[in-house]
Design a protein around this motif. Structure first.
Motif, PDB file in Angstrom:
ATOM      1  N   SER A 136       0.705  -1.145  -0.215  1.00  0.00           N
ATOM      2  CA  SER A 136      -0.077   0.078  -0.099  1.00  0.00           C
ATOM      3  C   SER A 136       0.645   1.212   0.047  1.00  0.00           C
ATOM      4  O   SER A 136       0.690   2.302  -0.794  1.00  0.00           O
ATOM      5  CB  SER A 136      -0.869   0.157   1.089  1.00  0.00           C
ATOM      6  OG  SER A 136      -1.320  -1.297   1.559  1.00  0.00           O
ATOM      7  N   LEU A 137       1.928   1.196   0.813  1.00  0.00           N
ATOM      8  CA  LEU A 137       2.728   2.393   0.742  1.00  0.00           C
ATOM      9  C   LEU A 137       3.430   2.567  -0.729  1.00  0.00           C
ATOM     10  O   LEU A 137       3.792   3.541  -1.098  1.00  0.00           O
ATOM     11  CB  LEU A 137       4.044   2.037   1.735  1.00  0.00           C
ATOM     12  CG  LEU A 137       4.964   3.127   2.171  1.00  0.00           C
ATOM     13  CD1 LEU A 137       4.179   4.393   2.458  1.00  0.00           C
ATOM     14  CD2 LEU A 137       5.976   3.105   3.148  1.00  0.00           C
ATOM     15  N   MET A 138       3.898   1.459  -1.150  1.00  0.00           N
ATOM     16  CA  MET A 138       4.471   1.619  -2.636  1.00  0.00           C
ATOM     17  C   MET A 138       3.504   2.356  -3.604  1.00  0.00           C
ATOM     18  O   MET A 138       3.663   3.060  -4.373  1.00  0.00           O
ATOM     19  CB  MET A 138       4.744   0.386  -3.253  1.00  0.00           C
ATOM     20  CG  MET A 138       5.994  -0.448  -2.652  1.00  0.00           C
ATOM     21  SD  MET A 138       7.530   0.123  -3.075  1.00  0.00           S
ATOM     22  CE  MET A 138       7.794  -0.574  -4.622  1.00  0.00           C
ATOM     23  N   MET A 139       2.066   1.954  -3.500  1.00  0.00           N
ATOM     24  CA  MET A 139       1.172   2.383  -4.358  1.00  0.00           C
ATOM     25  C   MET A 139       0.650   3.721  -4.057  1.00  0.00           C
ATOM     26  O   MET A 139       0.626   4.713  -4.793  1.00  0.00           O
ATOM     27  CB  MET A 139      -0.231   1.366  -4.026  1.00  0.00           C
ATOM     28  CG  MET A 139      -0.249   0.329  -4.585  1.00  0.00           C
ATOM     29  SD  MET A 139      -0.192  -0.110  -6.214  1.00  0.00           S
ATOM     30  CE  MET A 139      -1.827   0.280  -6.556  1.00  0.00           C
ATOM     31  N   ALA A 140       1.105   3.964  -2.682  1.00  0.00           N
ATOM     32  CA  ALA A 140       0.690   5.642  -2.204  1.00  0.00           C
ATOM     33  C   ALA A 140       1.921   6.575  -2.540  1.00  0.00           C
ATOM     34  O   ALA A 140       1.727   7.778  -2.617  1.00  0.00           O
ATOM     35  CB  ALA A 140       0.241   5.490  -0.645  1.00  0.00           C
TER      36      ALA A 140
ATOM     37  N   SER B   5      10.628  -2.585  -2.764  1.00  0.00           N
ATOM     38  CA  SER B   5      10.247  -3.162  -1.614  1.00  0.00           C
ATOM     39  C   SER B   5      10.987  -4.389  -1.803  1.00  0.00           C
ATOM     40  O   SER B   5      10.484  -5.477  -2.636  1.00  0.00           O
ATOM     41  CB  SER B   5       8.931  -3.446  -1.314  1.00  0.00           C
ATOM     42  OG  SER B   5       8.372  -4.483  -2.354  1.00  0.00           O
ATOM     43  N   GLY B   6      11.892  -4.844  -0.885  1.00  0.00           N
ATOM     44  CA  GLY B   6      12.782  -6.147  -1.131  1.00  0.00           C
ATOM     45  C   GLY B   6      13.607  -5.432  -2.485  1.00  0.00           C
ATOM     46  O   GLY B   6      13.610  -4.423  -2.666  1.00  0.00           O
ATOM     47  N   SER B   7      14.159  -6.867  -3.259  1.00  0.00           N
ATOM     48  CA  SER B   7      15.156  -6.379  -4.296  1.00  0.00           C
ATOM     49  C   SER B   7      14.197  -6.477  -5.331  1.00  0.00           C
ATOM     50  O   SER B   7      13.286  -6.911  -5.536  1.00  0.00           O
ATOM     51  CB  SER B   7      16.256  -7.554  -4.220  1.00  0.00           C
ATOM     52  OG  SER B   7      16.182  -8.366  -5.137  1.00  0.00           O
TER      53      SER B   7
ATOM     54  N   SER C  65      10.627  -8.100  -6.381  1.00  0.00           N
ATOM     55  CA  SER C  65       9.533  -7.373  -5.840  1.00  0.00           C
ATOM     56  C   SER C  65       8.269  -7.570  -6.670  1.00  0.00           C
ATOM     57  O   SER C  65       7.215  -7.143  -6.110  1.00  0.00           O
ATOM     58  CB  SER C  65      10.005  -5.839  -6.005  1.00  0.00           C
ATOM     59  OG  SER C  65      10.243  -5.432  -7.377  1.00  0.00           O
ATOM     60  N   ALA C  66       8.311  -8.554  -7.694  1.00  0.00           N
ATOM     61  CA  ALA C  66       7.117  -8.892  -8.664  1.00  0.00           C
ATOM     62  C   ALA C  66       6.230  -9.827  -7.594  1.00  0.00           C
ATOM     63  O   ALA C  66       4.909  -9.964  -7.568  1.00  0.00           O
ATOM     64  CB  ALA C  66       7.462  -9.304  -9.660  1.00  0.00           C
ATOM     65  N   SER C  67       6.887 -10.465  -6.736  1.00  0.00           N
ATOM     66  CA  SER C  67       6.091 -11.332  -5.793  1.00  0.00           C
ATOM     67  C   SER C  67       5.690 -10.657  -4.584  1.00  0.00           C
ATOM     68  O   SER C  67       6.477  -9.785  -4.118  1.00  0.00           O
ATOM     69  CB  SER C  67       7.086 -12.511  -5.591  1.00  0.00           C
ATOM     70  OG  SER C  67       8.111 -12.292  -4.581  1.00  0.00           O
ATOM     71  N   LEU C  68       4.568 -11.335  -4.094  1.00  0.00           N
ATOM     72  CA  LEU C  68       4.220 -10.651  -2.612  1.00  0.00           C
ATOM     73  C   LEU C  68       4.831 -11.366  -1.478  1.00  0.00           C
ATOM     74  O   LEU C  68       4.433 -11.267  -0.398  1.00  0.00           O
ATOM     75  CB  LEU C  68       2.834 -10.741  -2.684  1.00  0.00           C
ATOM     76  CG  LEU C  68       1.973  -9.706  -3.594  1.00  0.00           C
ATOM     77  CD1 LEU C  68       0.545  -9.572  -3.534  1.00  0.00           C
ATOM     78  CD2 LEU C  68       2.322  -8.167  -3.207  1.00  0.00           C
ATOM     79  N   GLU C  69       5.880 -12.277  -1.824  1.00  0.00           N
ATOM     80  CA  GLU C  69       6.549 -12.932  -0.579  1.00  0.00           C
ATOM     81  C   GLU C  69       7.185 -11.716   0.244  1.00  0.00           C
ATOM     82  O   GLU C  69       7.923 -10.987  -0.575  1.00  0.00           O
ATOM     83  CB  GLU C  69       7.513 -13.951  -1.245  1.00  0.00           C
ATOM     84  CG  GLU C  69       6.945 -15.303  -1.757  1.00  0.00           C
ATOM     85  CD  GLU C  69       6.259 -16.107  -0.639  1.00  0.00           C
ATOM     86  OE1 GLU C  69       7.064 -16.480   0.498  1.00  0.00           O
ATOM     87  OE2 GLU C  69       5.127 -16.323  -0.530  1.00  0.00           O
ATOM     88  N   PRO C  70       7.156 -11.880   1.502  1.00  0.00           N
ATOM     89  CA  PRO C  70       8.139 -10.921   2.267  1.00  0.00           C
ATOM     90  C   PRO C  70       9.514 -11.204   1.844  1.00  0.00           C
ATOM     91  O   PRO C  70      10.002 -12.214   1.411  1.00  0.00           O
ATOM     92  CB  PRO C  70       7.975 -11.305   3.712  1.00  0.00           C
ATOM     93  CG  PRO C  70       7.239 -12.579   3.659  1.00  0.00           C
ATOM     94  CD  PRO C  70       6.671 -12.935   2.329  1.00  0.00           C
ATOM     95  N   SER C  71      10.582 -10.356   1.698  1.00  0.00           N
ATOM     96  CA  SER C  71      11.759 -10.352   1.482  1.00  0.00           C
ATOM     97  C   SER C  71      12.823 -11.267   2.289  1.00  0.00           C
ATOM     98  O   SER C  71      12.592 -11.389   3.315  1.00  0.00           O
ATOM     99  CB  SER C  71      12.569  -8.643   1.891  1.00  0.00           C
ATOM    100  OG  SER C  71      13.842  -9.149   2.303  1.00  0.00           O
TER     101      SER C  71
ATOM    102  N   SER D  60       8.942  -2.858   4.387  1.00  0.00           N
ATOM    103  CA  SER D  60      10.083  -2.241   4.213  1.00  0.00           C
ATOM    104  C   SER D  60      10.137  -1.648   2.942  1.00  0.00           C
ATOM    105  O   SER D  60       9.623  -2.270   1.929  1.00  0.00           O
ATOM    106  CB  SER D  60      11.142  -3.420   4.320  1.00  0.00           C
ATOM    107  OG  SER D  60      11.361  -4.018   3.242  1.00  0.00           O
ATOM    108  N   ILE D  61      10.787  -0.579   2.763  1.00  0.00           N
ATOM    109  CA  ILE D  61      11.215   0.039   1.226  1.00  0.00           C
ATOM    110  C   ILE D  61      12.607   0.188   1.544  1.00  0.00           C
ATOM    111  O   ILE D  61      13.387   0.768   2.434  1.00  0.00           O
ATOM    112  CB  ILE D  61      10.327   1.355   1.572  1.00  0.00           C
ATOM    113  CG1 ILE D  61       8.922   1.363   1.694  1.00  0.00           C
ATOM    114  CG2 ILE D  61      10.892   2.297   0.109  1.00  0.00           C
ATOM    115  CD1 ILE D  61       8.175   1.143   0.452  1.00  0.00           C
TER     116      ILE D  61
END
Ligand code: PLP
Length: 381
Positions: free
Chosen positions: A304-308, A316-318, A322-328, A344-345
């Protein structure tokens, strides 16, 4: 603010490359006419520039298509060549995918791999590594600078330890070259991965440093005309190589001043974002390059932060995952919770980042984090 994903080509680099596309288009392997000689001279000059940045011999530089290929060549090449000496290989859970997936591939070929857990600050300890080394260990691969959290591993000490145990040491320096001093006369790394596009050179070109004394041998991964002393066949991409050479020449000349300037920007960014409540900086704050700041915003969902923050190029992640929604997986390996890893960003800055851009980022993040937290049922401050 996503310089660790890639960088713009420096106009000085682009200018140097252009003649090698149309006018000086020769094949560096054509040794019977001026076109070939001219291209070969340019390739060798670039090789010297790349070697100079890491204080190596030009004959120790093998061109590849980037850091991914250099990591594959180093790890598979060394493991396959030395497999009669042992079949155990060691790396760290926070390495780039091009190292981790290569290790997985070697496991499928019958090698046994150990994946070290970093400490909470992202670094490994020498004791940990020493414990993991066995009589049948042939290769250790530890990166110099982590692409997600910017921490610098104790490479000098790791290299000493590996040398004393007779184990080959490979180091992925894709995020380190041109951002911190590397002196391979002092540091006993045997194989080092380099790339051009993280320091204002073109994409699709990299190199592997292969030590000559003591001599490290590799099983070729690309077979053909025997280019690059048989280690990597294929017609050399002269214009790309010239670009990498120029990027490395500039880095050698300007790195000191550039890093000093980036340090000031990094402090401004960290101070600004540090004013936001409930933020966590990821990775050791001392052993790090200033180009990277990885921040978790508690009680905010990273996507949501990335979208905002659409006006801001961050990751977010590398970038590769970052195409996946898995946490880093890097932050998870540091022991961060799924929530914190998700929120994280990664901010990464470089040659053309301005103070104005840093201030824009701080303002935008502050506003959007506050807005998202207002909507969050978990936020009660
Ligand atoms: N290793 C590290 C640490 C990286 O950050 C990257 C780039 O994302 C790579 C390897 C892959 O580099 P390349 O894009 O040159 O293949």
């Amino acid at each position: 603010m996503d310089y660790s994903a890639t960088t713009p080509v420096d106009p000085r680099v682009a200018e140097k490359m252009i003649p090698y596309l149309c006018e000086k288009f020769g094949n560096p392997a054509s040794n019977s006419h001026i076109y070939g000689w001219e291209a070969e001279k340019a390739v060798e000059e670039a090789r010297s520039h790349v070697a100079a940045l890491i204080n190596a011999d030009a004959r120790e530089i093998v061109w590849t298509s980037g850091a991914t290929e250099a990591n594959n060549l180093a790890i598979k090449g060394a493991a396959q060549f030395y497999k009669t000496k042992g079949r155990h290989i060691i790396t760290v859970k926070t390495e780039h995918k091009s190292v981790l997936d290569t290790f997985r591939e070697l496991e499928r070929e019958g090698f046994e791999a150990t994946y070290l857990d970093p400490q909470e600050n992202g670094l490994i300890t020498l004791e940990q590594l020493e414990k993991a080394i066995r009589p049948d260990t042939i290769l250790v691969s530890v990166m110099m600078v982590n692409n997600e959290i910017g921490v610098i591993q104790p490479v000098d000490e790791i290299a000493e330890l590996c040398r004393s145990k007779g184990v080959i040491f490979h180091c992925d320096a894709a995020q380190a070259a041109g951002k911190m001093e590397i002196d391979l006369q002092k540091t006993k790394v045997d194989l080092m991965t380099l790339t051009a596009h993280k320091i204002c050179g073109p994409k699709g070109i990299g190199a592997l440093f292969v030590r000559r004394r003591p001599r490290i041998r590799l099983e070729a991964q690309m077979h053909g005309g025997g280019h690059e002393r048989g280690m990597r066949s294929g017609t050399l991409a002269t214009h790309q190589i010239v670009g990498m050479g120029e990027a490395y020449r500039i880095a050698r000349e300007e790195m000191k001043e550039e890093v000093a300037r980036i340090k000031v920007l990094a402090k401004r960014l960290a101070d600004g974002l540090g004013q936001i409540e409930a933020v966590v900086f990821n990775g050791d704050m001392e052993h790090r390059i200033p180009h990277n700041l990885n921040v978790s915003f508690n009680y905010v969902e990273g996507e949501s932060l990335m979208m905002a923050m659409k006006g801001l190029a961050v990751s977010s992640g590398s970038a590769c995952t970052s195409a996946s929604l898995e946490p880093s997986y890097v932050l998870r390996a540091l022991g961060r919770s799924d929530e914190l890893a998700h929120s994280s960003i990664r901010f990464t800055i470089g040659r053309f980042t301005t103070e104005k851009e840093v201030d824009f980022a701080i303002d935008l993040v502050k506003t959007q984090v506050a807005k998202l937290r207002e909507l969050s049922p978990l936020w009660e401050m």
